[in-house]
Design a protein around this motif. Structure first.
Motif, mmCIF file in Angstrom:
data_model
loop_
_atom_site.group_PDB
_atom_site.id
_atom_site.type_symbol
_atom_site.label_atom_id
_atom_site.label_comp_id
_atom_site.label_asym_id
_atom_site.label_seq_id
_atom_site.Cartn_x
_atom_site.Cartn_y
_atom_site.Cartn_z
ATOM 1 N N VAL A 230 0.839 -1.205 0.000
ATOM 2 C CA VAL A 230 0.000 0.000 0.000
ATOM 3 C C VAL A 230 0.869 1.248 0.000
ATOM 4 O O VAL A 230 0.617 2.212 -0.745
ATOM 5 C CB VAL A 230 -0.950 0.007 1.212
ATOM 6 C CG1 VAL A 230 -1.717 1.329 1.286
ATOM 7 C CG2 VAL A 230 -1.932 -1.154 1.132
ATOM 8 N N SER A 231 1.923 1.257 0.817
ATOM 9 C CA SER A 231 2.821 2.408 0.873
ATOM 10 C C SER A 231 3.490 2.646 -0.478
ATOM 11 O O SER A 231 3.580 3.790 -0.948
ATOM 12 C CB SER A 231 3.878 2.185 1.956
ATOM 13 O OG SER A 231 4.723 3.312 2.071
ATOM 14 N N LYS A 232 3.934 1.583 -1.146
ATOM 15 C CA LYS A 232 4.575 1.723 -2.451
ATOM 16 C C LYS A 232 3.591 2.216 -3.513
ATOM 17 O O LYS A 232 3.961 3.018 -4.379
ATOM 18 C CB LYS A 232 5.184 0.382 -2.879
ATOM 19 C CG LYS A 232 6.473 0.034 -2.158
ATOM 20 C CD LYS A 232 7.153 -1.155 -2.809
ATOM 21 C CE LYS A 232 8.561 -1.355 -2.252
ATOM 22 N NZ LYS A 232 9.277 -2.444 -2.944
ATOM 23 N N GLY B 190 4.425 8.371 1.284
ATOM 24 C CA GLY B 190 4.061 6.977 1.486
ATOM 25 C C GLY B 190 3.244 6.718 2.732
ATOM 26 O O GLY B 190 2.971 5.557 3.080
ATOM 27 N N ILE B 191 2.840 7.786 3.430
ATOM 28 C CA ILE B 191 2.056 7.632 4.647
ATOM 29 C C ILE B 191 0.648 7.147 4.299
ATOM 30 O O ILE B 191 0.009 7.649 3.374
ATOM 31 C CB ILE B 191 1.971 8.970 5.421
ATOM 32 C CG1 ILE B 191 3.375 9.442 5.824
ATOM 33 C CG2 ILE B 191 1.079 8.838 6.642
ATOM 34 C CD1 ILE B 191 4.083 8.528 6.793
ATOM 35 N N ARG C 119 -6.580 8.131 1.860
ATOM 36 C CA ARG C 119 -5.751 7.532 0.814
ATOM 37 C C ARG C 119 -6.060 6.058 0.642
ATOM 38 O O ARG C 119 -6.105 5.541 -0.486
ATOM 39 C CB ARG C 119 -4.279 7.725 1.150
ATOM 40 C CG ARG C 119 -3.817 9.182 1.139
ATOM 41 C CD ARG C 119 -2.369 9.303 1.564
ATOM 42 N NE ARG C 119 -1.908 10.689 1.554
ATOM 43 C CZ ARG C 119 -0.660 11.054 1.824
ATOM 44 N NH1 ARG C 119 0.259 10.140 2.136
ATOM 45 N NH2 ARG C 119 -0.315 12.338 1.795
ATOM 46 N N LEU C 120 -6.283 5.377 1.752
ATOM 47 C CA LEU C 120 -6.596 3.949 1.713
ATOM 48 C C LEU C 120 -7.903 3.713 0.952
ATOM 49 O O LEU C 120 -7.990 2.811 0.099
ATOM 50 C CB LEU C 120 -6.702 3.421 3.143
ATOM 51 C CG LEU C 120 -6.955 1.934 3.343
ATOM 52 C CD1 LEU C 120 -5.867 1.097 2.681
ATOM 53 C CD2 LEU C 120 -7.014 1.621 4.843
ATOM 54 N N ILE D 28 -7.359 4.972 13.724
ATOM 55 C CA ILE D 28 -5.993 5.295 13.307
ATOM 56 C C ILE D 28 -6.032 6.474 12.337
ATOM 57 O O ILE D 28 -6.802 6.475 11.374
ATOM 58 C CB ILE D 28 -5.326 4.073 12.636
ATOM 59 C CG1 ILE D 28 -5.172 2.934 13.647
ATOM 60 C CG2 ILE D 28 -3.970 4.445 12.051
ATOM 61 C CD1 ILE D 28 -4.712 1.622 13.025
ATOM 62 N N HIS D 29 -5.213 7.476 12.591
ATOM 63 C CA HIS D 29 -5.175 8.654 11.715
ATOM 64 C C HIS D 29 -4.175 8.474 10.570
ATOM 65 O O HIS D 29 -4.442 8.858 9.434
ATOM 66 C CB HIS D 29 -4.812 9.896 12.528
ATOM 67 C CG HIS D 29 -5.803 10.218 13.599
ATOM 68 N ND1 HIS D 29 -7.096 10.596 13.317
ATOM 69 C CD2 HIS D 29 -5.695 10.192 14.954
ATOM 70 C CE1 HIS D 29 -7.753 10.802 14.443
ATOM 71 N NE2 HIS D 29 -6.934 10.565 15.457
ATOM 72 N N SER D 30 -3.009 7.907 10.877
ATOM 73 C CA SER D 30 -2.009 7.684 9.833
ATOM 74 C C SER D 30 -1.084 6.558 10.271
ATOM 75 O O SER D 30 -0.914 6.296 11.469
ATOM 76 C CB SER D 30 -1.195 8.952 9.563
ATOM 77 O OG SER D 30 -0.418 9.314 10.692
ATOM 78 N N MET D 31 -0.494 5.908 9.287
ATOM 79 C CA MET D 31 0.390 4.764 9.535
ATOM 80 C C MET D 31 1.582 4.853 8.603
ATOM 81 O O MET D 31 1.437 5.156 7.418
ATOM 82 C CB MET D 31 -0.377 3.458 9.294
ATOM 83 C CG MET D 31 0.463 2.187 9.392
ATOM 84 S SD MET D 31 -0.480 0.696 8.916
ATOM 85 C CE MET D 31 -1.657 0.579 10.275
#
Length: 502
Positions: free
Chosen positions: A221-223, A233-234, A239-240, A285-288
Motif C-alpha cells: 500500500v505504501s509503495k 508513502g504515509i 488515501r486507503l 488510526i489517523h495515519s500509519m
C-alpha cells in the motif's frame, strides 16, 4: 562496550510465514548488526490449509524445498546461531509434525512454532530495533494467515494480540477464484471488524503516539501511494479508501493493475486492504507509516541481548564510527558548532520537523569523515556512499537519504539541483540544513588547531546569511577567513549569499 562484540559471529534468522519464507544472514560488527544477505521465497503455505486445518502435501513440499535452499546457504553454521520460527499456518495445521519431519531430511536446524502472542511481540521488537520513532507505538502486521497488533513503550510490548485474518486466508475465504466485487469486499471488511472489535476499548485506552505497519500488505500500500503521487508513502484513511476504490473497478483480483503494485501481490492486495481498513476504523488510526523491520528482525535481535539502547541511531552511528575509525574529537567539534548555528535559524518551512532535522545534523557531523579511511581525496563522496549503502537500523529511508545528501555535498561546489528530492523533507529546509553543515565543517577545518570563537552569530534574512564573530577574530585566523571567502564564492554561483563580518 563488551569485548566479545569484536568477535566475528554470523547468525541467521528465519521466518516461516503463511505467504513467504524469509531468511536474514547477519553478523555483529563493532557492537551493531550488519546484514549480509536477505533471501525471500514465496511459498504460499496458507493456500494448502483446508477447512479442517490439514496442510496439504503440496504445500508441505513447497515449504520443504525452500528450506532445502536455505540450508545450502547455512552450511557451516552451528545450531546456536540459527533461529527459525513458524507462524500462523504451521501453528494452525493439525499435521504440522508432518512438515517438521519432512523438513529434517533437508534442514538440520530446529524449527520452533511460536504462539500468536509470541509472534506479535517479536514483530514489535523488529520494528522497535529498526525504526526511529520514540514513545508509545502501535505496531500492526498483516500476514498471510494472521494479523498481529501490539502496543508498547520503547522495546517493551504492553499488549500483544494475534487474530486469524490474513491476506491469503481472506483471499481464499471471501474471493474464491479471484472473483472481486463490492459485496465480497464488504464481507471481508465486516469479518475483520468482528474479529478485532473486542480489542478496541483496551487498545484505545492504552493509546499511542506512533502507528507503524510491517510486512507485505502495508508495504505494498505504501509503495502504491508513493507511485501515485503521495510522496511520503504515509497511509491515511482517505488515501486507503482511494486505493480500494480503484481496486474495486476490476472484476478479478488477478486483473488489478496499479502503479507500484507488483504482479505477485495483486491477488492478495484487496483482502489485505479489507483488513487494513477495518484496523483503521476499529482503532481510529489517523495515519500509519511502513516499517521494513518485522518478525525476522525481531528474531535476529533476540539472538543478542546487548542491543537495547535508548536511541537505536546512537548504537548504529557509533558502530559505524568505530568500524571506519572516525576521529570522534573532530566529529564532536563539528557537531557542537553545527548545533550552535542551527539553533539560530528561524526560517524553517516545516517547523514540525525542526527536532528531527537537528538530530540528523548531529549524526551527519559524526559520520561525515567515514570515507577518509578509503581515500582522503573526495572523501565526502566515499562517506556518502558508505552511509547510503549501509544498513542503518534506527534511520528510516528518508532520514538515511537526507544524511547521505548532507555528507555528499558538505564540501566543494554543488548545485541546488544536486540535492535529490526527498519525500518527507522540504527542499528548502534541506538546503538550509546543508548550508549550516558546510559552515560547521569550515569553522573546524583546522581540526584540533581550530580556535573556538566566543561569539558566533548567524542572522538569516531571506536568502542572505550574515555570519559574525567577536572583534579581530578573523584577523587572527586568516586561514579560516580564506575558507569562508571561498565558500562565499561557491555559494554566489548558485545565487546564495553569505555575508561575513570581518
Amino acid at each position: 562496550m563488551r569485548s566479545d562484540f569484536h568477535l566475528p559471529r554470523e547468525f541467521a534468522a528465519i521466518d516461516l510465514g503463511s505467504n513467504s519464507f524469509h531468511m536474514i544472514i547477519a553478523r555483529i560488527v563493532s557492537g551493531s548488526i550488519q546484514i549480509l544477505s536477505r533471501i525471500k521465497r514465496r511459498v504460499r503455505l496458507a493456500e494448502g490449509l483446508d477447512e479442517n486445518n490439514v496442510l496439504s502435501q503440496e504445500a508441505i513440499a513447497r515449504g520443504v524445498d525452500c528450506l532445502g535452499l536455505f540450508a545450502q546457504r547455512l552450511k557451516g553454521f552451528s545450531a546456536d546461531n540459527v533461529k527459525v520460527v513458524g507462524t500462523y499456518t504451521l501453528r494452525s495445521a493439525v499435521n504440522n509434525q508432518d512438515f517438521l519431519d519432512q523438513a529434517k531430511s533437508v534442514f538440520p536446524f530446529p524449527i520452533e512454532i511460536i504462539t500468536g502472542e509470541e509472534e506479535a511481540k517479536l514483530i514489535y521488537s523488529g520494528v522497535s530495533h529498526t525504526q526511529p520513532e520514540k514513545g508509545r507505538k502501535f505496531v500492526v502486521d498483516i500476514g498471510g494467515g494472521s494479523t498481529e497488533m501490539t502496543i508498547g513503550d520503547g522495546f517493551i510490548p504492553l499488549r500483544a494480540e494475534s487474530r486469524h485474518m490474513g491476506c491469503v486466508s481472506y483471499a481464499i475465504r471471501f474471493f474464491p477464484d479471484g472473483k472481486l466485487d463490492k459485496d465480497r469486499f464488504d464481507q471481508a471488511y465486516n469479518s475483520a471488524l468482528k474479529t478485532i472489535e473486542d480489542l478496541a476499548e483496551e487498545y484505545k485506552t492504552l493509546g499511542w503516539k506512533h502507528v507503524l505497519g510491517s510486512s507485505g500488505t502495508i508495504k505494498t500500500v505504501s509503495k502504491v501511494l508513493i507511485a501515485n503521487g503521495y510522496r511520503d508513502g504515509i497511509i491515511t484513511e482517505t488515501r486507503l479508501e482511494r486505493v480500494i476504490e480503484r481496486c474495486l473497478k476490476f472484476n478479478n483480483l488477478n486483473q488489478i493493475e496499479l502503479k507500484g503494485l507488483l504482479e505477485e501481490r495483486a491477488d492478495v492486495l484487496v483482502p489485505g486492504l479489507a483488513i487494513l481498513l477495518a484496523l483503521f476504523h476499529t482503532f481510529n488510526i489517523h495515519s500509519m507509516r511502513y516499517s521494513d523491520g518485522a518478525l525476522r528482525e525481531g528474531v535476529m535481535y533476540g539472538l543478542e541481548n546487548q542491543f537495547q539502547v535508548n536511541d537505536i541511531r546512537q548504537r548504529t552511528a557509533e558502530a559505524l564510527a568505530e568500524q571506519f575509525n572516525i576521529d570522534l574529537i573532530q566529529a564532536k567539534k563539528v557537531k557542537e558548532t553545527a548545533i550552535i548555528l542551527f539553533d539560530q535559524i528561524k526560517v524553517w518551512y516545516n517547523k514540525k520537523q525542526i527536532a528531527e532535522l537537528r538530530s540528523i545534523l548531529g549524526w551527519a557531523s559524526l559520520l561525515h569523515e567515514a570515507g577518509i579511511s578509503i581515500n582522503h581525496n573526495y572523501f565526502h563522496r566515499h562517506s556518502a556512499y558508505i552511509v547510503a549503502n549501509s544498513d542503518l537500523p534506527g534511520f528510516d529511508v528518508e532520514q538515511k537519504n537526507l544524511l547521505a545528501t548532507l555528507i555528499r555535498y558538505h564540501q566543494k561546489s554543488f548545485k541546488t539541483t544536486d540535492i535529490r528530492k526527498l519525500n518527507r523533507f522540504q527542499h528548502q529546509d534541506v538546503l538550509v540544513l546543508l548550508r549550516v553543515f558546510r559552515l560547521a565543517v569550515i569553522l573546524n577545518r583546522s581540526r584540533q588547531a581550530t580556535p573556538s570563537p566566543e561569539h558566533l552569530r548567524l542572522n538569516v534574512v531571506d536568502n542572505v546569511w550574515n555570519l559574525s564573530f567577536e572583534p579581530d577574530f578573523l584577523a587572527q585566523n586568516p586561514l579560516l577567513l580564506s575558507d569562508l571567502e571561498e565558500e562565499q564564492i561557491l555559494l554566489s554561483k548558485i545565487e546564495l549569499i553569505l555575508s561575513i563580518q570581518k
